[in-house]
Motif scaffolding. Structure first.
Motif, PDB file in Angstrom:
ATOM      1  N   ALA A 188       0.814  -1.222   0.000  1.00 35.87           N
ATOM      2  CA  ALA A 188       0.000   0.000   0.000  1.00 35.87           C
ATOM      3  C   ALA A 188       0.845   1.269   0.000  1.00 35.87           C
ATOM      4  CB  ALA A 188      -0.938  -0.004   1.208  1.00 35.87           C
ATOM      5  N   ILE A 189       1.956   1.255   0.742  1.00 37.75           N
ATOM      6  CA  ILE A 189       2.717   2.504   0.896  1.00 37.75           C
ATOM      7  C   ILE A 189       3.879   2.640  -0.082  1.00 37.75           C
ATOM      8  CG2 ILE A 189       2.138   2.605   3.344  1.00 37.75           C
ATOM      9  CD1 ILE A 189       5.016   1.781   3.979  1.00 37.75           C
ATOM     10  N   LYS A 190       4.304   1.560  -0.704  1.00 39.79           N
ATOM     11  CA  LYS A 190       5.485   1.605  -1.563  1.00 39.79           C
ATOM     12  C   LYS A 190       5.421   2.716  -2.615  1.00 39.79           C
ATOM     13  CE  LYS A 190       9.434  -0.142  -3.059  1.00 39.79           C
ATOM     14  NZ  LYS A 190      10.679  -0.070  -2.267  1.00 39.79           N
ATOM     15  N   PRO A 191       4.292   2.904  -3.301  1.00 40.95           N
ATOM     16  CA  PRO A 191       4.262   3.940  -4.343  1.00 40.95           C
ATOM     17  C   PRO A 191       4.344   5.371  -3.797  1.00 40.95           C
ATOM     18  CG  PRO A 191       2.469   2.349  -4.616  1.00 40.95           C
ATOM     19  CD  PRO A 191       3.039   2.140  -3.265  1.00 40.95           C
ATOM     20  N   HIS A 192       4.188   5.530  -2.472  1.00 45.05           N
ATOM     21  CA  HIS A 192       4.076   6.874  -1.917  1.00 45.05           C
ATOM     22  C   HIS A 192       5.254   7.274  -1.040  1.00 45.05           C
ATOM     23  CE1 HIS A 192      -0.058   6.615  -3.320  1.00 45.05           C
ATOM     24  NE2 HIS A 192      -0.188   5.484  -2.641  1.00 45.05           N
ATOM     25  N   LEU A 193       6.291   6.446  -0.964  1.00 47.15           N
ATOM     26  CA  LEU A 193       7.392   6.721  -0.045  1.00 47.15           C
ATOM     27  C   LEU A 193       8.157   7.995  -0.394  1.00 47.15           C
ATOM     28  CD1 LEU A 193       8.853   3.188   0.752  1.00 47.15           C
ATOM     29  CD2 LEU A 193       7.481   4.675   2.218  1.00 47.15           C
ATOM     30  N   ASP A 194       8.193   8.345  -1.660  1.00 48.34           N
ATOM     31  CA  ASP A 194       8.910   9.568  -2.053  1.00 48.34           C
ATOM     32  C   ASP A 194       8.276  10.817  -1.463  1.00 48.34           C
ATOM     33  OD1 ASP A 194      10.747   8.142  -3.479  1.00 48.34           O
ATOM     34  OD2 ASP A 194       9.776   8.433  -5.427  1.00 48.34           O
ATOM     35  N   SER A 195       6.997  10.735  -1.107  1.00 48.56           N
ATOM     36  CA  SER A 195       6.299  11.888  -0.549  1.00 48.56           C
ATOM     37  C   SER A 195       6.201  11.827   0.972  1.00 48.56           C
ATOM     38  CB  SER A 195       4.894  11.995  -1.152  1.00 48.56           C
ATOM     39  OG  SER A 195       4.128  10.846  -0.834  1.00 48.56           O
ATOM     40  N   PHE A 196       6.970  10.916   1.598  1.00 50.82           N
ATOM     41  CA  PHE A 196       6.919  10.788   3.046  1.00 50.82           C
ATOM     42  C   PHE A 196       7.374  12.113   3.674  1.00 50.82           C
ATOM     43  CE2 PHE A 196       8.114   9.420   7.321  1.00 50.82           C
ATOM     44  CZ  PHE A 196       7.101   8.531   7.615  1.00 50.82           C
ATOM     45  N   PRO A 197       6.657  12.621   4.698  1.00 48.24           N
ATOM     46  CA  PRO A 197       6.970  13.946   5.240  1.00 48.24           C
ATOM     47  C   PRO A 197       8.365  14.041   5.854  1.00 48.24           C
ATOM     48  CG  PRO A 197       5.369  12.792   6.637  1.00 48.24           C
ATOM     49  CD  PRO A 197       5.511  11.994   5.387  1.00 48.24           C
ATOM     50  N   LYS A 198       9.063  15.111   5.514  1.00 51.74           N
ATOM     51  CA  LYS A 198      10.376  15.390   6.076  1.00 51.74           C
ATOM     52  C   LYS A 198      10.202  16.258   7.328  1.00 51.74           C
ATOM     53  CE  LYS A 198      12.298  13.337   2.585  1.00 51.74           C
ATOM     54  NZ  LYS A 198      12.892  11.995   2.731  1.00 51.74           N
ATOM     55  N   VAL A 199      11.239  16.300   8.142  1.00 45.98           N
ATOM     56  CA  VAL A 199      11.192  17.122   9.346  1.00 45.98           C
ATOM     57  C   VAL A 199      11.371  18.585   8.999  1.00 45.98           C
ATOM     58  CG1 VAL A 199      12.303  17.634  11.546  1.00 45.98           C
ATOM     59  CG2 VAL A 199      12.015  15.265  10.835  1.00 45.98           C
ATOM     60  N   ASP A 200      10.455  19.410   9.473  1.00 43.89           N
ATOM     61  CA  ASP A 200      10.543  20.858   9.274  1.00 43.89           C
ATOM     62  C   ASP A 200      10.609  21.512  10.653  1.00 43.89           C
ATOM     63  OD1 ASP A 200      10.350  23.502   8.663  1.00 43.89           O
ATOM     64  OD2 ASP A 200       8.492  23.356   7.502  1.00 43.89           O
ATOM     65  N   ASN A 201      11.812  21.889  11.067  1.00 44.86           N
ATOM     66  CA  ASN A 201      12.018  22.424  12.413  1.00 44.86           C
ATOM     67  C   ASN A 201      11.458  23.845  12.583  1.00 44.86           C
ATOM     68  OD1 ASN A 201      13.364  20.153  13.448  1.00 44.86           O
ATOM     69  ND2 ASN A 201      15.246  20.768  12.414  1.00 44.86           N
TER      70      ASN A 201
END
Length: 204
Positions: A188-201
């Motif tokens: 389910a998540i494999k196609p969407h890993l590139d859009s995984f949220p990054k840390v925004d301090n």
């Protein structure tokens, strides 16, 4: 897809290994590359808090004289990580604690290398203390931004002697279901890993 199961028990062929192999069964059937890595009983020391991983940022621990970097390289490659431990005085083995402390810090120092991966915790226990072991492993996953799948129960199996955990029917069914949930979640998540949220301090 690739799943890495890490066995923190020094007892070869013991109950932790039995449980981990049960988790891997449905993943193997689903076409995943599966690996059971034997960490228990191998040379791995605790974190010395040198903080060199934040200076070097090379995806490695600066202490390169034991097994940490070998297993960490596999963790970075894996889509799913399942860490298994027997219950030692209501907690993980020393090898798994060293793995958590060092891999967790190296991952954070290198732009959260474990974020977005699937993480499963598996516990073998004689009688009590398994929930604490379960929590300890999951703490690594939570701080790393990993995704923890559910199953039919908390992932623990009961037994003392080698292979005795096989008699825990509910525990074995739960392990198989955990593997099924990991396989489903990975797809389910494999196609969407590139859009995984990054840390925004900036929001801190």
């Amino acid at each position: 897809m690739y799943v890495l199961a890490i066995n923190g028990s020094p007892r070869k062929g013991g109950n932790t290994e039995v449980l981990l192999n049960k988790v891997l069964e449905p993943l193997d059937k689903a076409g995943w590359e599966t690996e059971l890595y034997q960490l228990g009983g191998k040379n791995i020391r605790g974190c010395i808090a040198c903080m060199k991983c934040f200076e070097n940022k090379n995806g490695k621990c600066a202490v390169d004289s034991d097994k940490l970097n070998e297993v960490y390289e596999k963790m970075v490659r894996a889509d799913a990580i399942v860490i298994g431990s027997p219950t030692y005085f209501t907690d993980v083995t020393a090898e798994i604690k060293a793995l958590i402390d060092r891999s967790g810090l190296v991952a954070i120092a290198n732009d959260r290398q474990l974020a977005g991966k699937i993480g499963g915790a598996v516990v073998a226990v004689r009688r009590g203390g398994a929930t604490h072991v379960f929590d300890t492993i999951n703490h690594l996953y939570q701080i790393s931004g990993m995704i923890i799948p559910g199953a039919t129960y908390w992932n623990m199996g009961y037994g003392l002697d080698k292979g005795e955990v096989k008699e825990d029917g509910e525990g074995m069914v739960n392990m198989y279901n955990l593997g099924e949930c990991i396989a489903w979640l990975g797809k389910a998540i494999k196609p969407h890993l590139d859009s995984f949220p990054k840390v925004d301090n900036s929001h801190g």
